[in-house]
Design a protein around this motif. Structure first.
Motif, PDB file in Angstrom:
ATOM      1  N   GLU A   1      -7.467   0.523  10.965  1.00  0.00           N
ATOM      2  CA  GLU A   1      -7.285  -0.851  11.426  1.00  0.00           C
ATOM      3  C   GLU A   1      -5.859  -1.329  11.164  1.00  0.00           C
ATOM      4  O   GLU A   1      -5.210  -1.920  12.038  1.00  0.00           O
ATOM      5  N   ALA A   2      -5.367  -1.085   9.944  1.00  0.00           N
ATOM      6  CA  ALA A   2      -4.022  -1.535   9.588  1.00  0.00           C
ATOM      7  C   ALA A   2      -2.967  -0.868  10.459  1.00  0.00           C
ATOM      8  O   ALA A   2      -2.041  -1.521  10.953  1.00  0.00           O
ATOM      9  N   ILE A   3      -3.113   0.432  10.671  1.00  0.00           N
ATOM     10  CA  ILE A   3      -2.142   1.149  11.508  1.00  0.00           C
ATOM     11  C   ILE A   3      -2.226   0.653  12.944  1.00  0.00           C
ATOM     12  O   ILE A   3      -1.207   0.453  13.621  1.00  0.00           O
ATOM     13  N   GLY A   4      -3.448   0.411  13.422  1.00  0.00           N
ATOM     14  CA  GLY A   4      -3.618  -0.114  14.769  1.00  0.00           C
ATOM     15  C   GLY A   4      -3.000  -1.483  14.943  1.00  0.00           C
ATOM     16  O   GLY A   4      -2.551  -1.835  16.041  1.00  0.00           O
ATOM     17  N   ASP A   5      -2.957  -2.270  13.868  1.00  0.00           N
ATOM     18  CA  ASP A   5      -2.340  -3.590  13.911  1.00  0.00           C
ATOM     19  C   ASP A   5      -0.820  -3.527  13.722  1.00  0.00           C
ATOM     20  O   ASP A   5      -0.153  -4.566  13.707  1.00  0.00           O
ATOM     21  N   GLY A   6      -0.300  -2.323  13.532  1.00  0.00           N
ATOM     22  CA  GLY A   6       1.146  -2.178  13.338  1.00  0.00           C
ATOM     23  C   GLY A   6       1.618  -2.650  11.980  1.00  0.00           C
ATOM     24  O   GLY A   6       2.760  -3.103  11.834  1.00  0.00           O
ATOM     25  N   ALA A   7       0.767  -2.525  10.956  1.00  0.00           N
ATOM     26  CA  ALA A   7       1.117  -3.021   9.624  1.00  0.00           C
ATOM     27  C   ALA A   7       2.160  -2.131   8.962  1.00  0.00           C
ATOM     28  O   ALA A   7       2.141  -0.903   9.110  1.00  0.00           O
ATOM     29  N   ASP A   8       3.046  -2.762   8.230  1.00  0.00           N
ATOM     30  CA  ASP A   8       4.006  -2.045   7.385  1.00  0.00           C
ATOM     31  C   ASP A   8       3.499  -1.934   5.953  1.00  0.00           C
ATOM     32  O   ASP A   8       4.049  -1.175   5.157  1.00  0.00           O
ATOM     33  N   LEU A   9       2.462  -2.741   5.631  1.00  0.00           N
ATOM     34  CA  LEU A   9       1.923  -2.741   4.278  1.00  0.00           C
ATOM     35  C   LEU A   9       0.449  -3.107   4.336  1.00  0.00           C
ATOM     36  O   LEU A   9       0.062  -4.062   5.022  1.00  0.00           O
ATOM     37  N   LEU A  10      -0.359  -2.347   3.605  1.00  0.00           N
ATOM     38  CA  LEU A  10      -1.770  -2.642   3.393  1.00  0.00           C
ATOM     39  C   LEU A  10      -1.935  -3.005   1.921  1.00  0.00           C
ATOM     40  O   LEU A  10      -1.568  -2.225   1.036  1.00  0.00           O
ATOM     41  N   ILE A  11      -2.457  -4.204   1.657  1.00  0.00           N
ATOM     42  CA  ILE A  11      -2.733  -4.620   0.285  1.00  0.00           C
ATOM     43  C   ILE A  11      -4.247  -4.639   0.106  1.00  0.00           C
ATOM     44  O   ILE A  11      -4.959  -5.306   0.867  1.00  0.00           O
ATOM     45  N   THR A  12      -4.742  -3.901  -0.882  1.00  0.00           N
ATOM     46  CA  THR A  12      -6.178  -3.850  -1.148  1.00  0.00           C
ATOM     47  C   THR A  12      -6.480  -4.260  -2.575  1.00  0.00           C
ATOM     48  O   THR A  12      -5.619  -4.185  -3.455  1.00  0.00           O
ATOM     49  N   HIS A  13      -7.727  -4.674  -2.779  1.00  0.00           N
ATOM     50  CA  HIS A  13      -8.186  -5.005  -4.126  1.00  0.00           C
ATOM     51  C   HIS A  13      -8.527  -3.740  -4.894  1.00  0.00           C
ATOM     52  O   HIS A  13      -8.118  -3.572  -6.046  1.00  0.00           O
ATOM     53  N   HIS A  14      -9.261  -2.848  -4.288  1.00  0.00           N
ATOM     54  CA  HIS A  14      -9.669  -1.623  -4.982  1.00  0.00           C
ATOM     55  C   HIS A  14      -8.609  -0.535  -4.841  1.00  0.00           C
ATOM     56  O   HIS A  14      -8.022  -0.372  -3.761  1.00  0.00           O
ATOM     57  N   PRO A  15      -8.346   0.209  -5.907  1.00  0.00           N
ATOM     58  CA  PRO A  15      -7.333   1.271  -5.853  1.00  0.00           C
ATOM     59  C   PRO A  15      -7.824   2.478  -5.048  1.00  0.00           C
ATOM     60  O   PRO A  15      -9.029   2.771  -5.001  1.00  0.00           O
ATOM     61  N   LEU A  16      -6.893   3.183  -4.439  1.00  0.00           N
ATOM     62  CA  LEU A  16      -7.211   4.446  -3.771  1.00  0.00           C
ATOM     63  C   LEU A  16      -7.335   5.572  -4.788  1.00  0.00           C
ATOM     64  O   LEU A  16      -8.222   6.422  -4.683  1.00  0.00           O
ATOM     65  N   LEU A  17      -6.458   5.595  -5.770  1.00  0.00           N
ATOM     66  CA  LEU A  17      -6.379   6.722  -6.713  1.00  0.00           C
ATOM     67  C   LEU A  17      -6.792   6.280  -8.107  1.00  0.00           C
ATOM     68  O   LEU A  17      -6.093   6.520  -9.085  1.00  0.00           O
ATOM     69  N   LEU A  18      -7.970   5.634  -8.200  1.00  0.00           N
ATOM     70  CA  LEU A  18      -8.431   5.139  -9.495  1.00  0.00           C
ATOM     71  C   LEU A  18      -8.731   6.283 -10.446  1.00  0.00           C
ATOM     72  O   LEU A  18      -8.398   6.243 -11.623  1.00  0.00           O
ATOM     73  N   ARG A  19      -9.372   7.313  -9.929  1.00  0.00           N
ATOM     74  CA  ARG A  19      -9.684   8.485 -10.747  1.00  0.00           C
ATOM     75  C   ARG A  19      -8.771   9.629 -10.350  1.00  0.00           C
ATOM     76  O   ARG A  19      -8.334   9.726  -9.209  1.00  0.00           O
ATOM     77  N   GLY A  20      -8.504  10.487 -11.317  1.00  0.00           N
ATOM     78  CA  GLY A  20      -7.555  11.567 -11.084  1.00  0.00           C
ATOM     79  C   GLY A  20      -7.968  12.476  -9.943  1.00  0.00           C
ATOM     80  O   GLY A  20      -9.149  12.776  -9.765  1.00  0.00           O
ATOM     81  N   VAL A  21      -7.008  12.896  -9.145  1.00  0.00           N
ATOM     82  CA  VAL A  21      -7.243  13.881  -8.094  1.00  0.00           C
ATOM     83  C   VAL A  21      -6.240  15.011  -8.271  1.00  0.00           C
ATOM     84  O   VAL A  21      -5.154  14.817  -8.816  1.00  0.00           O
TER      85      VAL A  21
END
Length: 372
Positions: A53-73
């Motif tokens: 959705e963000a890329i489709g809207d042409g966003a330069d930045l996505l701000i989220t509440h929940h982290p993507l990398l909360l646990r180690g990968v």
């Protein structure tokens, strides 16, 4: 047009990373701080549907509440869900910034946003925030290097006071020293007395950032042995910061209040679950965005008529009601925290003006799809 670093500094000023839980992973996860930001999308979860959705809207930045990398990968290969998110963001030139537990308790944060969305007034924290342990750092820098050192200290977490960041005090004077054998002086020569025009810099920092700040000072200061001291200072907790919120509504029944809650929140399969009598009188309410059964006793101790939160488990909720606790209103975790996004949008719009477009995501990322 602001740079990504400017937007990050704004968000961190409102929701300092230093107050995040130790286990949390907040801040900039993807992106070039020097990149321009023209459009921002706000969402709760950094899942692939939101990224599309963000890329489709042409966003330069996505701000989220929940982290993507909360646990180690161990991998962000594009064959994994998190890896696809990282690759898609980088290919599209879109950054990812997270404000999680650092955005829960402050004024303008998640719990306060939920309380306001439900129409609560006379707000105060359910659990007041602890008195923050702060320290004052003082150091002495050659005048030509003072600005670079200030910037490094600020980036490491110093200088946040109330609604301001990058706060410091400077005064000028003379530094005197003589390098001895074995020294590698940045200014002067071994064995010779030196007098240098220096700037005294004073700034505040959370005690928790002590090591990071000293490390940043050592990296930015031109002297091989900088002079500095760190002294703890006492600061009272902010009256409008803390876990959850307590407020009042016009007296009504529990059934009517639950209907108000359902109307105020985005629709989800979870809906609004209620424990209590339909005709029970409701006037004082406690709310907590996110998982809230760890604060059941706090809600009971406040003597509220109802407690609105998410992810209530069977046994804690059952025992709570058995011990004459207030009515419980269990709502979707995603829907509760989504109420923060319009508040964050308003803050960004006020600060950035019409230089940046800020969009609240319309993608529902509640994990439940339907009720049988």
């Amino acid at each position: 047009m602001p740079a990504l670093a400017d937007v990050v500094a704004l968000v961190h000023g409102w929701y300092p990373p230093a107050v995040a839980a130790d286990w949390d992973r907040v801040g900039l996860a993807v992106g070039d701080p020097a990149a321009d930001v023209r459009r921002i999308v706000l969402a709760v979860d950094p899942v692939h549907a939101v990224v599309r959705e963000a890329i489709g809207d042409g966003a330069d930045l996505l701000i989220t509440h929940h982290p993507l990398l909360l646990r180690g990968v161990s991998s962000v290969a594009a064959t994994t869900p998190k890896g696809r998110v990282v690759h898609d963001l980088i290919r599209a030139g879109c950054g990812l910034l997270t404000a999680h537990t650092n955005a829960d308790a402050p004024a303008g944060g998640v719990s306060e946003s939920l309380a306001l969305a439900l129409g609560l007034t006379d707000l105060r924290p359910l659990v007041p925030g602890p008195t923050e342990r702060l320290a004052k750092l003082t150091t002495y820098v050659p005048a030509g290097d003072a600005e670079a050192v200030r910037a490094a200290l600020s980036a490491a977490g110093t200088g946040a006071i109330g609604d301001y960041d990058s706060c410091s005090f400077s005064s000028t004077g003379e530094g005197r020293f003589r390098p001895l054998r074995g020294a590698r002086p940045a200014i002067g020569e071994v064995g010779s007395f030196e007098v240098v025009d220096e700037v005294r810099i004073e700034t505040v920092l959370p005690i928790s950032r002590h090591s990071a700040v000293v490390s940043a000072l050592m990296g930015a200061h031109p002297y091989e042995t900088p002079a500095y001291d760190v002294v703890e200072v006492a600061v009272e907790a902010a009256a409008d910061s803390g876990a959850g919120r307590v407020g009042r509504i016009e007296p009504t029944t529990l059934a009517a209040f639950a209907a108000t809650v359902a109307k105020a929140l985005p629709r989800t399969a979870h809906g609004v679950r209620v424990s209590g009598g339909r005709g029970d009188r409701i006037e004082t309410v406690a709310v907590l965005g996110g998982a809230g059964d760890g604060h059941l006793d706090d809600a009971r101790g406040e003597g509220v008529d109802a407690y609105v939160t998410s992810d209530l488990r069977h046994h804690p909720a059952s025992e709570f009601r058995e011990h004459a606790g207030p009515a419980l209103v269990d709502i979707s975790h995603w829907a509760a925290e989504w109420t923060w996004l319009p508040v964050l949008r308003a803050q960004l719009a006020q600060s950035l003006g019409d230089t940046v477009e800020v969009i609240v995501s319309t993608t529902c990322t509640d994990p439940w799809d339907f009720r049988a």
